[in-house]
Design an enzyme around this catalytic site. Structure first.
Site, PDB file in Angstrom:
ATOM      1  N   GLU A  67       0.878  -1.652  -0.365  1.00 36.32           N
ATOM      2  CA  GLU A  67       0.059   0.078  -0.185  1.00 36.32           C
ATOM      3  C   GLU A  67       1.130   1.127  -0.175  1.00 36.32           C
ATOM      4  O   GLU A  67       2.399   0.853   0.201  1.00 36.32           O
ATOM      5  CB  GLU A  67      -0.787   0.570   1.333  1.00 36.32           C
ATOM      6  CG  GLU A  67       0.018  -0.177   2.569  1.00 36.32           C
ATOM      7  CD  GLU A  67      -0.465  -0.127   3.696  1.00 36.32           C
ATOM      8  OE1 GLU A  67      -1.749  -0.331   4.023  1.00 36.32           O
ATOM      9  OE2 GLU A  67      -0.927   0.884   4.701  1.00 36.32           O
ATOM     10  N   HIS A  69       0.257   5.922   1.551  1.00 32.75           N
ATOM     11  CA  HIS A  69      -0.203   6.786   1.206  1.00 32.75           C
ATOM     12  C   HIS A  69       0.306   8.279   1.953  1.00 32.75           C
ATOM     13  O   HIS A  69       1.606   8.224   1.816  1.00 32.75           O
ATOM     14  CB  HIS A  69      -0.949   5.997   2.670  1.00 32.75           C
ATOM     15  CG  HIS A  69      -0.655   5.203   3.927  1.00 32.75           C
ATOM     16  ND1 HIS A  69       0.794   6.054   4.278  1.00 32.75           N
ATOM     17  CD2 HIS A  69      -0.851   4.282   3.929  1.00 32.75           C
ATOM     18  CE1 HIS A  69       1.316   5.131   4.997  1.00 32.75           C
ATOM     19  NE2 HIS A  69       0.579   3.375   4.853  1.00 32.75           N
ATOM     20  N   HIS A  73       5.166   6.253   8.051  1.00 36.87           N
ATOM     21  CA  HIS A  73       5.351   5.188   9.107  1.00 36.87           C
ATOM     22  C   HIS A  73       6.316   5.317   9.901  1.00 36.87           C
ATOM     23  O   HIS A  73       7.865   6.009   8.828  1.00 36.87           O
ATOM     24  CB  HIS A  73       4.995   3.877   8.521  1.00 36.87           C
ATOM     25  CG  HIS A  73       3.804   3.455   8.587  1.00 36.87           C
ATOM     26  ND1 HIS A  73       2.402   3.385   9.116  1.00 36.87           N
ATOM     27  CD2 HIS A  73       3.237   3.098   7.022  1.00 36.87           C
ATOM     28  CE1 HIS A  73       1.326   3.627   7.937  1.00 36.87           C
ATOM     29  NE2 HIS A  73       2.210   2.488   7.349  1.00 36.87           N
ATOM     30  N   HIS A 107       4.842   0.164  -0.243  1.00 37.52           N
ATOM     31  CA  HIS A 107       5.861  -0.780   1.355  1.00 37.52           C
ATOM     32  C   HIS A 107       5.086  -1.948   2.051  1.00 37.52           C
ATOM     33  O   HIS A 107       3.848  -2.165   0.904  1.00 37.52           O
ATOM     34  CB  HIS A 107       5.445   0.239   2.556  1.00 37.52           C
ATOM     35  CG  HIS A 107       4.660   0.484   2.991  1.00 37.52           C
ATOM     36  ND1 HIS A 107       3.887   1.821   2.255  1.00 37.52           N
ATOM     37  CD2 HIS A 107       3.782   0.493   4.311  1.00 37.52           C
ATOM     38  CE1 HIS A 107       3.024   1.592   2.912  1.00 37.52           C
ATOM     39  NE2 HIS A 107       2.846   1.325   4.014  1.00 37.52           N
ATOM     40  N   CYS A 121       5.149   0.187  14.566  1.00 33.27           N
ATOM     41  CA  CYS A 121       4.552   0.892  13.912  1.00 33.27           C
ATOM     42  C   CYS A 121       4.259   2.449  13.952  1.00 33.27           C
ATOM     43  O   CYS A 121       2.702   1.797  15.276  1.00 33.27           O
ATOM     44  CB  CYS A 121       4.165   0.080  12.875  1.00 33.27           C
ATOM     45  SG  CYS A 121       3.674   1.805  11.362  1.00 33.27           S
TER      46      CYS A 121
HETATM   47 MN    MN Z   1       1.142   1.448   5.143  1.00 28.79          MN
END
Ligand code: MN
Length: 153
Positions: A67, A69, A73, A107, A121
């Site tokens: 994914e 975004h 992270h 990632h 995370c």
């Molecule tokens: Mn992610």
């Protein structure tokens, strides 16, 4: 997760990468799910900090969702070893390695070494929803040989 009531200040581990008062959330999985054999535990969710700390764990053959975004992270491998896809780069990662995942960067984590792999995370509490690759985007990623091998092709 109960957001009405703040968690206890002290939450001992139960051992085995579980914690008292922390919900264990295995991801539901069907044939088309973009992840495999992975669970999530939200260790800290504190609006005053503006961030959450989650612990994800994959079984020996598991992987996280591929994914990207807007939000970023901050990751620490917490258990085991595996591989990390970041953009078009594939890297081996092991316990205590640190990985920064920038905005809009593809990632995915995969366990390897025949044992579970877990990672911490950190993420913003307020964040955009992840997007999955289109078929064209996935094909473009697969054109990189190291990425195709990472996908198991
Ligand atoms: Mn992610």
């Amino acid at each position: 997760m109960d957001t009405e009531q703040p968690p206890s200040l002290f939450r001992p581990t139960d051992g085995g990468y579980r914690w008292q008062g922390v919900a264990y959330q295995p991801y539901k999985q069907d044939g088309s799910a973009p992840f495999k054999d992975i669970s999530r535990q939200t260790l800290f969710h504190d609006p005053s900090l503006g961030c959450e700390l989650r612990y994800f764990e994959m079984d020996a053959a598991g992987y996280s969702t591929l994914e990207r975004h807007e939000h970023t992270h901050a990751v620490m491998i917490f258990r085991g070893e595996g591989q990390c896809l970041l953009g078009t780069e594939v890297r081996p990662v092991r316990t205590h390695d640190l990985i920064t995942i920038p905005a809009w960067t593809w990632h995915q984590f995969r366990a390897s070494g025949g044992a579970p792999m877990g990672f911490l995370c950190m993420v913003n509490t307020a964040r955009d929803r992840p997007v999955l690759p289109t078929e064209a985007e996935a094909a473009a990623m697969r054109a990189v040989p190291a990425v195709a091998r990472f996908f198991g092709e």
